[in-house]
Scaffold this motif. Structure first.
Motif, short mmCIF file in Angstrom:
data_model
loop_
_atom_site.label_atom_id
_atom_site.label_comp_id
_atom_site.label_asym_id
_atom_site.label_seq_id
_atom_site.Cartn_x
_atom_site.Cartn_y
_atom_site.Cartn_z
N GLN A 208 -9.66 8.21 3.27
CA GLN A 208 -8.92 7.63 2.29
C GLN A 208 -8.16 6.89 1.52
O GLN A 208 -8.58 7.73 -0.13
CB GLN A 208 -10.14 6.43 2.65
CG GLN A 208 -9.66 5.34 2.89
CD GLN A 208 -10.96 3.56 2.25
OE1 GLN A 208 -11.48 3.77 1.92
NE2 GLN A 208 -11.13 2.57 3.21
N PRO A 209 -7.32 7.16 1.05
CA PRO A 209 -6.05 7.10 0.28
C PRO A 209 -6.48 5.83 -0.56
O PRO A 209 -6.56 4.87 -0.58
CB PRO A 209 -4.90 6.36 0.80
CG PRO A 209 -5.23 6.84 2.54
CD PRO A 209 -6.43 6.21 2.90
N ALA B 233 4.44 5.35 2.65
CA ALA B 233 5.24 6.38 2.71
C ALA B 233 4.80 7.28 3.89
O ALA B 233 5.88 7.61 4.11
CB ALA B 233 4.25 7.62 1.91
N ARG B 234 4.31 6.30 4.83
CA ARG B 234 3.88 6.92 6.55
C ARG B 234 5.15 6.31 6.77
O ARG B 234 6.50 7.08 7.77
CB ARG B 234 2.53 6.16 7.03
CG ARG B 234 2.93 6.53 8.38
CD ARG B 234 1.54 5.72 9.10
NE ARG B 234 2.00 3.91 9.48
CZ ARG B 234 2.42 3.47 9.83
NH1 ARG B 234 3.38 4.18 10.80
NH2 ARG B 234 2.40 2.19 10.04
N SER C 203 -4.59 4.22 -3.02
CA SER C 203 -4.14 3.25 -2.44
C SER C 203 -4.50 2.42 -1.45
O SER C 203 -4.94 1.00 -1.78
CB SER C 203 -2.73 3.39 -2.55
OG SER C 203 -2.32 3.86 -1.33
N ARG D 27 -4.47 9.52 8.74
CA ARG D 27 -5.82 9.60 8.06
C ARG D 27 -5.80 11.04 8.43
O ARG D 27 -5.97 11.97 8.77
CB ARG D 27 -7.17 9.38 9.14
CG ARG D 27 -7.66 10.19 8.64
CD ARG D 27 -9.23 9.94 10.21
NE ARG D 27 -9.46 8.00 10.02
CZ ARG D 27 -10.81 7.55 10.42
NH1 ARG D 27 -11.75 8.84 10.39
NH2 ARG D 27 -10.83 5.79 9.88
N TRP D 28 -5.52 11.62 7.06
CA TRP D 28 -4.73 13.34 6.79
C TRP D 28 -6.86 13.36 5.93
O TRP D 28 -7.29 14.33 6.98
CB TRP D 28 -3.85 13.42 5.53
CG TRP D 28 -2.94 12.93 7.05
CD1 TRP D 28 -2.39 13.43 7.77
CD2 TRP D 28 -1.53 12.87 5.60
NE1 TRP D 28 -1.41 13.13 8.15
CE2 TRP D 28 -0.51 12.56 7.99
CE3 TRP D 28 -0.44 12.55 5.36
CZ2 TRP D 28 0.79 12.44 6.97
CZ3 TRP D 28 0.53 12.13 5.17
CH2 TRP D 28 0.97 11.91 6.07
N CYS E 163 0.78 -1.33 0.01
CA CYS E 163 0.03 0.07 0.06
C CYS E 163 1.52 1.05 -0.06
O CYS E 163 1.75 1.35 1.07
CB CYS E 163 -0.77 0.12 1.12
SG CYS E 163 -1.96 1.58 1.41
N ARG E 164 1.00 1.85 -1.08
CA ARG E 164 1.86 3.03 -1.28
C ARG E 164 1.78 3.92 -0.04
O ARG E 164 2.27 4.71 0.61
CB ARG E 164 1.39 3.83 -2.67
CG ARG E 164 2.16 3.20 -3.72
CD ARG E 164 1.93 4.08 -5.31
NE ARG E 164 0.69 4.61 -4.80
CZ ARG E 164 -0.31 4.03 -5.90
NH1 ARG E 164 -0.33 2.37 -6.30
NH2 ARG E 164 -1.41 4.66 -5.84
N ALA E 165 0.01 4.41 0.68
CA ALA E 165 0.25 4.87 1.50
C ALA E 165 0.43 4.61 3.06
O ALA E 165 1.14 5.36 3.58
CB ALA E 165 -1.62 5.48 1.95
N THR F 141 -5.39 7.48 12.20
CA THR F 141 -5.02 6.32 11.69
C THR F 141 -6.25 5.27 10.54
O THR F 141 -7.00 5.66 11.40
CB THR F 141 -3.98 5.51 11.93
OG1 THR F 141 -4.88 4.83 13.23
CG2 THR F 141 -2.76 5.86 12.73
N CYS G 74 -2.38 3.28 7.45
CA CYS G 74 -2.29 4.64 6.67
C CYS G 74 -2.41 5.42 7.81
O CYS G 74 -3.52 5.47 8.71
CB CYS G 74 -2.67 4.42 5.79
SG CYS G 74 -2.79 3.43 4.31
#
Length: 150
Positions: A130-131, A14-15, A133, A126-127, A9-11, A105, A124
């Protein structure tokens, strides 16, 4: 599916990468500060700074090991490769795959008859929502689970 498929999962990756970079920076900045400014402080402050350095360094190393997190899908099931272990789940054992989480998250919960699993390869931040990816990864897992049970 004839051969194994490896997913990340890219997200979630990245985290972990951002955490490694930030903690790596801090593991350099703290000793530099202690060396340059530590002589102006007392021994207690210097010792506490050294302890802080060890905690930051340990967290950086732990997150670096987390970069190896991935999922390996094949005909028999899915293997979640974690920082220090692997979890193998057969498609027939998985009863549900759901996205949940707390206030900061997203987590994917893989439910089986023996319990719930929350692989760190699918956690991931939670910005903004939901991403994409993460959604794609969950859809891929569900698609393979349904195909194996059919």
């Amino acid at each position: 599916m004839n051969e194994a498929l490896t997913l990340r999962c890219r997200a979630a990756f990245a985290r972990k990468l951002v955490a490694v970079v930030l903690l790596g920076y801090m593991s350099i900045a703290v000793p530099v500060f202690l060396i340059t400014e530590g002589s102006n402080e007392g021994i207690i402050e210097t010792l506490l700074g050294g302890c802080l350095y060890l905690v930051i360094l340990g967290a950086a190393i732990g997150n670096a090991f987390g970069l190896r997190c991935k999922m390996i899908l094949d005909d028999g099931g899915v293997t979640f490769v974690e920082s220090a272990s692997e979890i193998r789940l057969a498609w027939t054992d998985i009863t549900a795959i759901e996205v949940s989480g707390d206030s900061h998250t997203w987590e994917v919960e893989v439910r089986t008859a023996t319990g719930d699993h929350r692989p760190s390869a699918l956690k991931c931040l939670r910005w903004f929502g939901q991403p994409k990816s993460l959604r794609q990864t969950v859809e891929t897992l569900e698609r393979h689970r349904r195909a194996a049970s059919a």
